[in-house]
Structures are given as structure tokens and as C-alpha cells.
Design a protein around this motif. Structure first.
Motif, PDB file in Angstrom:
ATOM      1  N   PHE A 149       1.948   6.839  -9.256  1.00  0.00           N
ATOM      2  CA  PHE A 149       3.116   7.171  -8.439  1.00  0.00           C
ATOM      3  C   PHE A 149       3.115   6.247  -7.220  1.00  0.00           C
ATOM      4  O   PHE A 149       2.228   6.320  -6.379  1.00  0.00           O
ATOM      5  CB  PHE A 149       3.024   8.637  -8.006  1.00  0.00           C
ATOM      6  CG  PHE A 149       4.272   9.171  -7.337  1.00  0.00           C
ATOM      7  CD1 PHE A 149       5.355   8.355  -7.060  1.00  0.00           C
ATOM      8  CD2 PHE A 149       4.355  10.507  -6.988  1.00  0.00           C
ATOM      9  CE1 PHE A 149       6.495   8.845  -6.455  1.00  0.00           C
ATOM     10  CE2 PHE A 149       5.488  11.025  -6.368  1.00  0.00           C
ATOM     11  CZ  PHE A 149       6.559  10.191  -6.106  1.00  0.00           C
ATOM     12  N   GLU A 200       4.028  14.472  -2.545  1.00  0.00           N
ATOM     13  CA  GLU A 200       3.723  13.648  -3.721  1.00  0.00           C
ATOM     14  C   GLU A 200       3.316  14.472  -4.939  1.00  0.00           C
ATOM     15  O   GLU A 200       3.842  14.280  -6.043  1.00  0.00           O
ATOM     16  CB  GLU A 200       2.616  12.650  -3.386  1.00  0.00           C
ATOM     17  CG  GLU A 200       2.203  11.790  -4.574  1.00  0.00           C
ATOM     18  CD  GLU A 200       1.094  10.813  -4.229  1.00  0.00           C
ATOM     19  OE1 GLU A 200       0.538  10.214  -5.167  1.00  0.00           O
ATOM     20  OE2 GLU A 200       0.775  10.655  -3.031  1.00  0.00           O
ATOM     21  N   SER A 213       5.653  14.862  -8.337  1.00  0.00           N
ATOM     22  CA  SER A 213       5.140  14.417  -9.633  1.00  0.00           C
ATOM     23  C   SER A 213       5.118  15.564 -10.636  1.00  0.00           C
ATOM     24  O   SER A 213       5.518  15.407 -11.795  1.00  0.00           O
ATOM     25  CB  SER A 213       3.734  13.843  -9.458  1.00  0.00           C
ATOM     26  OG  SER A 213       3.217  13.391 -10.693  1.00  0.00           O
ATOM     27  N   SER A 214       4.682  16.736 -10.186  1.00  0.00           N
ATOM     28  CA  SER A 214       4.613  17.902 -11.070  1.00  0.00           C
ATOM     29  C   SER A 214       5.999  18.316 -11.557  1.00  0.00           C
ATOM     30  O   SER A 214       6.191  18.637 -12.738  1.00  0.00           O
ATOM     31  CB  SER A 214       3.948  19.064 -10.328  1.00  0.00           C
ATOM     32  OG  SER A 214       3.914  20.224 -11.130  1.00  0.00           O
ATOM     33  N   ILE A 257       5.695   6.333 -12.017  1.00  0.00           N
ATOM     34  CA  ILE A 257       6.857   6.833 -11.282  1.00  0.00           C
ATOM     35  C   ILE A 257       7.001   5.993 -10.019  1.00  0.00           C
ATOM     36  O   ILE A 257       6.021   5.763  -9.304  1.00  0.00           O
ATOM     37  CB  ILE A 257       6.688   8.314 -10.885  1.00  0.00           C
ATOM     38  CG1 ILE A 257       6.507   9.192 -12.124  1.00  0.00           C
ATOM     39  CG2 ILE A 257       7.890   8.789 -10.066  1.00  0.00           C
ATOM     40  CD1 ILE A 257       6.170  10.645 -11.799  1.00  0.00           C
ATOM     41  N   CYS A 298      11.237   6.682 -13.641  1.00  0.00           N
ATOM     42  CA  CYS A 298      10.066   7.014 -14.454  1.00  0.00           C
ATOM     43  C   CYS A 298       9.973   6.067 -15.649  1.00  0.00           C
ATOM     44  O   CYS A 298      10.958   5.853 -16.355  1.00  0.00           O
ATOM     45  CB  CYS A 298      10.160   8.450 -14.959  1.00  0.00           C
ATOM     46  SG  CYS A 298      10.480   9.658 -13.651  1.00  0.00           S
TER      47      CYS A 298
END
Length: 203
Positions: free
Chosen positions: A145, A64, A68-69, A48, A38
Motif C-alpha cells: 500500500f 491505512e 486496506s481492510s 494499492i 488496486c
């Protein structure tokens, strides 16, 4: 202290400088496809990247949004505004239950591998996209991402040529030593600035 003094393990030279900053990490068997890097700028995760970008992992594309969350939630709850600098890089691991673990911190700059991004992208201030082929004007929520999207883009891992741990390879090439030096310089500089500000306030 010179790079070759660290790489060649001249203990008497570098140990006095680093003995107060020794960090020991517990060994854990990690799945490469669950490691992510990150990039943080001004205390916000701007990008990311899949850590092991030489391989294609199908689960990353499928998960994905949740990956990410999870990473952003971990960053917000445990890292944001707690690190001594507002620009830095951190490596994290997301386990099968969705829990995120901190692996390492790195300086925000070319001494750290930018993986699927370029440092020009990360430092330019332009809007980052999930794909290098997208236009900068593409709108998206959250950090960019990037991950290896198919078997076609798989690349050979440089570590396979040596069959040795990545950390050991970094140390022998001097990359790891530079990261430690840069981080300590960063920390020292910030401490000096804080001391200077305190002296000005007192006067």
C-alpha cells in the motif's frame, strides 16, 4: 481502427464497434483523497496506490489498515473470480463511513497509469513492498500500500495546467480510447477461447 480516429471523434468509424459496449456512469462529487487504484494479479490484490498521488492526505496514513481492510473485503465479496480476467486494475472510492464503491476497471499493463508503483515492479513477480526504498525481502501481510507520506513529496498535478476533468484529458491524449480498445480485445479473446473449448468438448 486507428487511435486518431477515436481521438478525433470520427463517429461513423468507432460507434459501430462500441455501441454494444456503452457504459454510462452516474456523476458523483468524489473526494480525491478517498480514491485508490488496486492492482490485481492472478485474482489477488497485490498492490494499492493512492489515486491522487500529487497531494498529501494525512488521514490515509492514520487509517491505512482500515482502508486496506475495507478494500480487500469489497474485492473479496464483489469482484474476486467474477471478472473475466485474472489480471486487471480497478479504481475504488472509500467514503467517510468506510464503504467502498467501484469506480472503474482498467487493463493490467502499461496502458494504465501505475501511479506510485512501476510496471516492472508489478509484473516482475518479486515481493512488493509498501515503500520503493524497502528491500524485496521485507515481510508484510496483504498487498503493498503506497501513498504520499509528506508534503515534501507533493507533486504538481498535470490536470491543473488545463483546469479540465481528468477523463476529458485522458480522452484527448488517447489514453482512455486505448483502455477501451484493450479491454474489448481482452473480452473478445476470452470469448473466442471459451467457444473453442466448447467445440472441442462437443467433438
Amino acid at each position: 481502427m486507428k487511435k486518431d480516429q477515436v481521438v478525433n471523434c470520427q463517429f461513423s468509424v468507432w460507434y459501430p464497434l462500441f455501441k454494444k459496449h456503452t457504459i454510462k456512469r452516474k456523476w458523483s462529487e468524489l473526494i480525491p483523497g478517498a480514491e485508490f487504484r488496486c492492482f490485481v494479479k492472478e485474482n489477488k490484490v497485490i498492490a494499492i496506490s493512492q489515486r491522487d498521488y500529487t497531494q498529501h492526505y494525512q488521514h490515509i496514513a492514520k487509517q491505512e489498515a482500515s482502508i486496506s481492510s475495507s478494500i480487500l473485503g469489497f474485492f473479496r465479496d464483489h469482484i474476486q473470480y467474477r471478472f473475466p480476467d485474472e489480471d486487471f486494475v480497478l479504481d475504488v472510492y472509500r467514503d467517510s463511513s468506510g464503504r467502498v464503491w467501484l469506480i472503474d476497471f482498467n487493463p493490467f499493463g502499461e496502458v494504465t497509469d501505475s501511479l506510485l508503483f512501476t510496471w516492472e515492479e508489478l509484473t516482475s513477480g518479486k515481493h512488493l513492498t509498501a515503500s520503493q526504498t524497502q528491500e524485496d525481502t521485507t515481510l508484510q501481510d496483504g498487498p503493498a500500500f503506497r501513498y504520499t507520506t509528506s508534503e515534501v513529496t507533493v507533486q504538481p498535478s498535470p490536470c491543473l495546467s488545463y483546469r479540465i476533468p481528468r477523463d476529458f484529458l485522458d480522452l484527448t491524449t488517447g489514453e482512455d480510447a486505448y483502455k477501451i480498445i484493450d479491454f474489448l480485445k481482452l473480452k473478445k479473446g476470452q470469448q473466442e477461447e471459451e467457444s473453442s473449448d466448447e467445440e472441442e468438448d462437443e467433438s
